[in-house]
Design a protein around this motif. Structure first.
Motif, short mmCIF file in Angstrom:
data_model
loop_
_atom_site.label_atom_id
_atom_site.label_comp_id
_atom_site.label_asym_id
_atom_site.label_seq_id
_atom_site.Cartn_x
_atom_site.Cartn_y
_atom_site.Cartn_z
N GLU A 53 1.84 9.80 -4.97
CA GLU A 53 2.32 11.12 -4.52
C GLU A 53 3.37 11.69 -5.48
O GLU A 53 3.38 12.88 -5.76
N VAL A 54 4.24 10.82 -5.98
CA VAL A 54 5.23 11.28 -6.96
C VAL A 54 4.50 11.83 -8.20
O VAL A 54 4.88 12.87 -8.74
N GLY A 55 3.42 11.15 -8.57
CA GLY A 55 2.65 11.59 -9.74
C GLY A 55 1.93 12.91 -9.52
O GLY A 55 1.51 13.56 -10.48
N VAL B 199 0.99 4.39 -2.54
CA VAL B 199 0.83 5.79 -2.13
C VAL B 199 2.02 6.61 -2.63
O VAL B 199 1.87 7.72 -3.14
N THR B 200 3.20 6.04 -2.50
CA THR B 200 4.41 6.74 -2.95
C THR B 200 4.32 7.06 -4.44
O THR B 200 4.58 8.19 -4.87
N VAL B 201 3.95 6.07 -5.23
CA VAL B 201 3.82 6.27 -6.67
C VAL B 201 2.80 7.38 -6.97
O VAL B 201 3.05 8.27 -7.78
N ARG C 1 0.84 -1.22 0.00
CA ARG C 1 0.00 0.00 0.00
C ARG C 1 0.86 1.25 0.00
O ARG C 1 0.56 2.24 -0.68
N GLN C 2 1.93 1.21 0.79
CA GLN C 2 2.79 2.40 0.88
C GLN C 2 3.51 2.67 -0.44
O GLN C 2 3.72 3.82 -0.81
N ILE C 3 3.90 1.61 -1.12
CA ILE C 3 4.51 1.81 -2.45
C ILE C 3 3.49 2.46 -3.38
O ILE C 3 3.80 3.39 -4.13
#
Lengths: 231, 79
Positions: free
Chosen positions: B52-54, B48-50, B44-46
């Motif tokens: 947020e980067v977007g 979210v990270t993707v 899930r955190q990965i």
């Protein structure tokens, strides 16, 4: 005139006509078409250039220079790759050259080397991964703890700042890949074509970049939750 | 079916998200999520990270650069 522009189905972004239409328009001096390309691709080009050069100003120079290179080369463009892929290769080549030249003139600036791409991925909080050094693996984090904010709420400016800073510390190749994949939304096939790397290599670079940024967010968000005990 | 450990899971996250796992590995991967809360959170955190980067704000060329380039285009097409 062609009737309907064909959507670029490869990835998101403004809809541009098919490559052959764009190329023909440029060769015929269609300024509106050139302006549309500038609008559509320059943001991604600036982000990509930034992976190799010191600051936003240098990136701006590189992108301008690359567009001039596009004009100089468009008559010889043979569509062996997608137009956008070809344009990105130009900007990356120029950004690399600029990055190397700038590093030569600025003492104490270390050159990014390919070796950095193979340093163990940083996923702080991962002592379990300490014994692992294989090139294609990312350190296993300690048992991950759920982040305090629901996904939709971590849009704060601070989160963006942490990500921006973390991007800045990534090796150039990792940064370029995550920029193209996750910021620009390009497919892995297109990213492989732009960088002329294998699918496996592309995935390793993306994997490490994402793991590194997740680690950054984890440190920030976990520290935030530490300030407000939940139980 | 052999079980998947956390190390293998973490190594395969990116291939999983790109839908590049073969059917068998994919089953082992999703099976691991069912039994490992930590890896469920990690995935899930990965994501979210993707995301947020977007969402990072992108900027375009400055007006001045854009004008310079349009002018360069006019010069070039008048060649």
């Amino acid at each position: 005139m062609r009737s309907m522009p064909e959507a670029d189905s490869q990835s998101p972004g403004p809809v541009l006509p098919a490559d052959d239409v764009v190329v023909e328009a440029l060769r015929c001096g269609d300024e509106d078409m050139f302006a549309a390309l500038l609008t559509a691709w320059s943001p991604g080009m600036l982000q990509v250039a930034r992976a190799y050069v010191a600051d936003e100003y240098a990136a701006e120079d590189v992108v301008q220079d690359a567009w001039v290179g596009v004009l100089r080369g468009i008559d010889k463009f043979e569509a062996r790759s997608a137009l956008r892929t070809w344009v990105y290769r130009i900007v990356i080549n120029r950004a690399k050259t600029r990055g190397v030249n700038d590093a030569r003139t600025v003492p104490m600036t270390s050159l990014a080397t390919a070796k950095e791409d193979f340093d163990p991925a940083v996923d702080p909080g991962g002592p379990l991964g300490g014994s692992r050094g294989a090139d294609d693996s990312v350190a296993l984090p300690q048992t991950p703890v759920a982040w305090p904010s629901p996904e939709g709420e971590i849009l704060a400016l601070e989160v963006h700042q942490h990500i921006e800073r973390a991007l800045g510390s990534l090796p150039a190749r990792q940064r370029v890949v995550i920029t193209l994949r996750d910021m620009q939304g390009y497919s892995s096939d297109e990213v492989c074509a732009i960088l002329e790397i294998t699918a496996a290599n592309q995935r390793v670079l993306l994997h490490r970049a994402r793991a590194s940024l997740r680690g950054t967010l984890d440190r920030y968000l976990t520290a935030q939750s530490g300030k407000e005990p939940t139980r | 079916m052999t079980t998947m450990n956390c190390e293998e899971f973490v190594d395969l996250v990116t291939a999983y998200l790109d839908e590049e796992l073969d059917a068998g590995t994919r089953r082992r991967f999703t099976g691991h999520i069912g039994v490992c809360g930590g890896c469920d959170v990690y995935l899930r955190q990965i994501r979210v990270t993707v995301a947020e980067v977007g969402r990072l704000p992108a900027r375009n060329l400055t007006d001045r650069s854009r004008e310079n380039l349009l002018e360069a285009f006019r010069d070039w097409s008048a060649r």
